[in-house]
Write an enzyme that holds these catalytic residues in place. Structure first.
Site, PDB file in Angstrom:
ATOM      1  N   ARG A  64       9.639 -34.780 -13.820  1.00  0.00           N
ATOM      2  CA  ARG A  64       8.112 -35.150 -13.070  1.00  0.00           C
ATOM      3  C   ARG A  64       8.322 -35.140 -11.677  1.00  0.00           C
ATOM      4  O   ARG A  64       7.486 -35.001 -10.729  1.00  0.00           O
ATOM      5  CB  ARG A  64       7.580 -36.284 -13.860  1.00  0.00           C
ATOM      6  CG  ARG A  64       6.264 -36.691 -13.135  1.00  0.00           C
ATOM      7  CD  ARG A  64       5.649 -38.008 -13.937  1.00  0.00           C
ATOM      8  NE  ARG A  64       5.552 -37.699 -15.237  1.00  0.00           N
ATOM      9  CZ  ARG A  64       4.144 -37.010 -15.758  1.00  0.00           C
ATOM     10  NH1 ARG A  64       3.333 -36.659 -14.933  1.00  0.00           N
ATOM     11  NH2 ARG A  64       4.029 -36.772 -17.030  1.00  0.00           N
ATOM     12  N   ASN A 106     -11.204 -36.092  -9.993  1.00  0.00           N
ATOM     13  CA  ASN A 106     -11.198 -35.254 -11.155  1.00  0.00           C
ATOM     14  C   ASN A 106     -12.476 -35.049 -12.078  1.00  0.00           C
ATOM     15  O   ASN A 106     -13.404 -35.942 -11.803  1.00  0.00           O
ATOM     16  CB  ASN A 106     -10.282 -36.174 -12.182  1.00  0.00           C
ATOM     17  CG  ASN A 106      -9.861 -35.247 -13.572  1.00  0.00           C
ATOM     18  OD1 ASN A 106      -9.586 -34.343 -13.511  1.00  0.00           O
ATOM     19  ND2 ASN A 106     -10.085 -35.989 -14.554  1.00  0.00           N
ATOM     20  N   HIS A 108     -14.131 -34.453 -16.041  1.00  0.00           N
ATOM     21  CA  HIS A 108     -13.861 -34.802 -17.343  1.00  0.00           C
ATOM     22  C   HIS A 108     -15.098 -34.456 -18.109  1.00  0.00           C
ATOM     23  O   HIS A 108     -16.123 -34.875 -17.899  1.00  0.00           O
ATOM     24  CB  HIS A 108     -13.220 -36.276 -17.345  1.00  0.00           C
ATOM     25  CG  HIS A 108     -12.844 -36.342 -18.985  1.00  0.00           C
ATOM     26  ND1 HIS A 108     -11.555 -36.193 -19.234  1.00  0.00           N
ATOM     27  CD2 HIS A 108     -13.563 -37.318 -19.812  1.00  0.00           C
ATOM     28  CE1 HIS A 108     -11.634 -36.752 -20.685  1.00  0.00           C
ATOM     29  NE2 HIS A 108     -12.701 -37.329 -20.843  1.00  0.00           N
ATOM     30  N   GLU A 173     -20.738 -30.091 -15.843  1.00  0.00           N
ATOM     31  CA  GLU A 173     -19.610 -29.887 -15.099  1.00  0.00           C
ATOM     32  C   GLU A 173     -19.629 -29.043 -13.848  1.00  0.00           C
ATOM     33  O   GLU A 173     -19.342 -29.543 -12.587  1.00  0.00           O
ATOM     34  CB  GLU A 173     -18.030 -29.412 -15.780  1.00  0.00           C
ATOM     35  CG  GLU A 173     -17.733 -30.601 -16.813  1.00  0.00           C
ATOM     36  CD  GLU A 173     -16.478 -30.098 -17.515  1.00  0.00           C
ATOM     37  OE1 GLU A 173     -15.349 -29.947 -16.712  1.00  0.00           O
ATOM     38  OE2 GLU A 173     -16.524 -29.889 -18.762  1.00  0.00           O
TER      39      GLU A 173
END
Ligand code: GRF
Length: 202
Positions: A64, A106, A108, A173
């Site tokens: 990561r 973001n 969602h 969205e």
């Protein structure tokens, strides 16, 4: 011109909504770089078709830390005003969020805080809610947890399948993401605790 970066993992229809809005002059900025953590996805083609630099930085086979370091090396020199996660299916680490100098948004596919995480449309459908929807939120530590910038409700119909519900949520969205980006870029949004205040006159 304000500069927007977009992270994707796949299809890129939300990226497309941002690209279309930028082209129409309604985004309040330009998409200047697109990064995918998966190689060969349609979203990268959408970016290139719009003339936007697009690169794949695969997370597979990397730690990561290493993967996020590579993303920072690609993103920081661009001096972004905003980073958008558009169907980006990985969590950004607290360390990344601490050093990243611009806000991160973001999108969602549920009305948060209901149904965070993957497959939110299916979660909602299986739960049997009568209303679901879409949320745009600032990204903070925690899964789908930051202050909410915009939401649109989508009623669940009697004859909905997961797929038909997801399709209508996706349309929502595509409406609220570019609009939220514009509000954040033009500075009419202010985060006060959990609340995102939209300044009068906006
Ligand atoms: C969207 O529903 C997004 O909210 C979710 O994954 C989907 C990505 O779709 N996180 P696309 O790649 O933008 O078409």
């Amino acid at each position: 011109v304000k500069k927007v970066g977009v992270l994707i993992s796949g299809r890129g229809s939300n990226l497309q909504a941002l690209l279309d809005s930028a082209r129409a002059g309604t985004l309040g900025g330009d998409v200047v770089v697109v990064v995918s953590n998966v190689e060969g996805v349609p979203g990268l083609e959408r970016a290139r078709a719009a003339g936007v630099p697009a690169l794949a930085l695969p997370h597979r086979g990397r730690t990561r830390e290493r993967h996020e370091q590579e993303m920072l090396e690609a993103l920081l020199p661009r001096r972004l005003d905003l980073l958008c996660l558009a169907g980006y299916m990985r969590l950004l680490s607290p360390a990344f969020l601490r050093v990243f100098p611009a806000p991160v948004l973001n999108v969602h596919p549920s009305l948060l805080p209901a149904f965070p995480g993957v497959d939110a449309q299916r979660q909602a459908w299986e739960y049997g809610v009568k209303v679901s929807g879409a949320t745009v939120h600032f990204v903070s530590e925690g899964l789908d947890a930051g202050p909410v910038v915009a939401q649109e409700a989508v009623p669940v119909r009697e004859d909905d399948t997961v797929e038909s519900l997801a399709a209508r949520i996706l349309e929502a969205e595509h409406r609220i993401f570019p609009a939220a980006v514009c509000r954040v870029l033009d500075g009419t949004c202010r985060v006060v605790g959990r609340r995102v205040r939209v300044e009068a006159g906006a």
